[in-house]
Design an enzyme around this catalytic site. Sequence first.
Site, PDB file in Angstrom:
ATOM      1  N   ASP A   1      10.050  69.454   9.073  1.00 27.09           N
ATOM      2  CA  ASP A   1       9.737  69.750  10.471  1.00 27.09           C
ATOM      3  C   ASP A   1       9.166  71.175  10.508  1.00 27.09           C
ATOM      4  O   ASP A   1       9.312  71.936   9.546  1.00 27.09           O
ATOM      5  CB  ASP A   1      11.040  69.661  11.278  1.00 27.09           C
ATOM      6  CG  ASP A   1      10.901  70.233  12.670  1.00 27.09           C
ATOM      7  OD1 ASP A   1       9.937  69.860  13.371  1.00 27.09           O
ATOM      8  OD2 ASP A   1      11.756  71.064  13.071  1.00 27.09           O
TER       9      ASP A   1
ATOM     10  N   ASP B   1       8.759  73.480  13.914  1.00 34.29           N
ATOM     11  CA  ASP B   1       9.376  74.391  14.891  1.00 34.29           C
ATOM     12  C   ASP B   1      10.884  74.433  14.715  1.00 34.29           C
ATOM     13  O   ASP B   1      11.558  73.395  14.801  1.00 34.29           O
ATOM     14  CB  ASP B   1       9.016  73.952  16.313  1.00 34.29           C
ATOM     15  CG  ASP B   1       7.529  74.066  16.547  1.00 34.29           C
ATOM     16  OD1 ASP B   1       6.990  75.158  16.331  1.00 34.29           O
ATOM     17  OD2 ASP B   1       6.896  73.055  16.911  1.00 34.29           O
TER      18      ASP B   1
HETATM   19  C1  XBP Z   1       8.860  70.988  18.483  1.00 36.67           C
HETATM   20  C2  XBP Z   1       8.459  70.954  19.865  1.00 36.67           C
HETATM   21  C3  XBP Z   1       7.096  71.344  20.227  1.00 36.67           C
HETATM   22  C4  XBP Z   1       6.779  72.748  20.542  1.00 36.67           C
HETATM   23  C5  XBP Z   1       5.483  72.818  21.321  1.00 36.67           C
HETATM   24  O1  XBP Z   1       9.769  69.931  18.202  1.00 36.67           O
HETATM   25  O2  XBP Z   1       9.196  70.522  20.718  1.00 36.67           O
HETATM   26  O3  XBP Z   1       6.870  70.649  21.398  1.00 36.67           O
HETATM   27  O4  XBP Z   1       7.815  73.326  21.311  1.00 36.67           O
HETATM   28  O5  XBP Z   1       4.446  72.226  20.681  1.00 36.67           O
HETATM   29  P1  XBP Z   1      10.070  69.537  16.693  1.00 36.67           P
HETATM   30  P2  XBP Z   1       3.129  71.786  21.509  1.00 36.67           P
HETATM   31  O6  XBP Z   1      10.435  70.808  15.975  1.00 36.67           O
HETATM   32  O7  XBP Z   1      11.261  68.613  16.783  1.00 36.67           O
HETATM   33  O8  XBP Z   1       8.843  68.873  16.106  1.00 36.67           O
HETATM   34  O9  XBP Z   1       3.046  72.645  22.724  1.00 36.67           O
HETATM   35  O10 XBP Z   1       1.982  72.012  20.570  1.00 36.67           O
HETATM   36  O11 XBP Z   1       3.294  70.333  21.885  1.00 36.67           O
HETATM   37 MG    MG Z   2      12.294  71.394  15.125  1.00 38.89          MG
END
Ligand code: XBP
Ligand code: MG
Length: 254
Positions: free
Chosen positions: A11, A13
């Site tokens: 993953d 973020d």
């Molecule tokens: C990550 C997210 C993303 C970012 C924003 O979730 O929730 O939505 O916050 O990205 P994960 P965008 O780590 O579970 O993948 O604004 O580009 O959609």
């Molecule tokens: Mg995440």
Amino acid sequence: MKTELKALLFDVDGTLADTERDGHRIAFNAAFDEYGIGWHWDADLYGKLLAITGGKERMKFYASEFLHNQNLPDDFEQLVPELHAAKTRHYTELLSTGAIPLRPGIERLIKEARKENLPLAIATTTTPDNVTALLEHTLGSESPDWFDVIAAGDIVPAKKPASDIYDFALNEMNLAPQECLAFEDSHNGILSSMGAGIPTIITVNGYTRDHDFNKALLVLDTLGEPDRPFTVLQGNAHDHTYVDCALLKKLHSQ
Ligand code: XBP
Ligand code: MG
């Protein structure tokens, strides 16, 4: 017979880097200011909004659940993609300043896996440009090519907690879920990775420390470094103090 470990899926973020509070949130607010819509997401509110993955989906969730769809900007539905494009611009600009480092152990583990010819992939809900920007500004301009697949954003219709993004990545790599390990940081993330059948290691962060990870293979505060051991929050780390390929192989054969 146990299957061999054939790939690591990450993953982005919260897992590769702590991007949410001081990255995405700042970029959302900059886009709201740019469009003069009078919204501001503070760090606590943003924690609640993380229940919904995906930036466009998160803005719509805020409008419906927090503002009850009252006093929205004109043509809000049409404005969302525009606002989101502005947010992506602000976010990638922020990353280009080097503002967001990788989490402990990420660079070391990725480089060790490469040396061992263990394939790597990304499975994330974030926009593809955000992934490339993070990788390029932390690991160098060639680093996106280190990943066999970068599965990101709207490439699948249903974002995490649906398993679609992991299913997509597995399909692209032609691998079975039991041949892989996934790295996640959140409840939505592990629902997605384990929904695809991939054993999952969690590194928590400030927003996700209290999430339910009871199905995880191992829950840690970070991947750790030789001079900066991890703390085990759940599971058996086999007397290791940082995550390396040797530990991953032990966990995988467990
Ligand atoms: C990550 C997210 C993303 C970012 C924003 O979730 O929730 O939505 O916050 O990205 P994960 P965008 O780590 O579970 O993948 O604004 O580009 O959609
Ligand atoms: Mg995440």
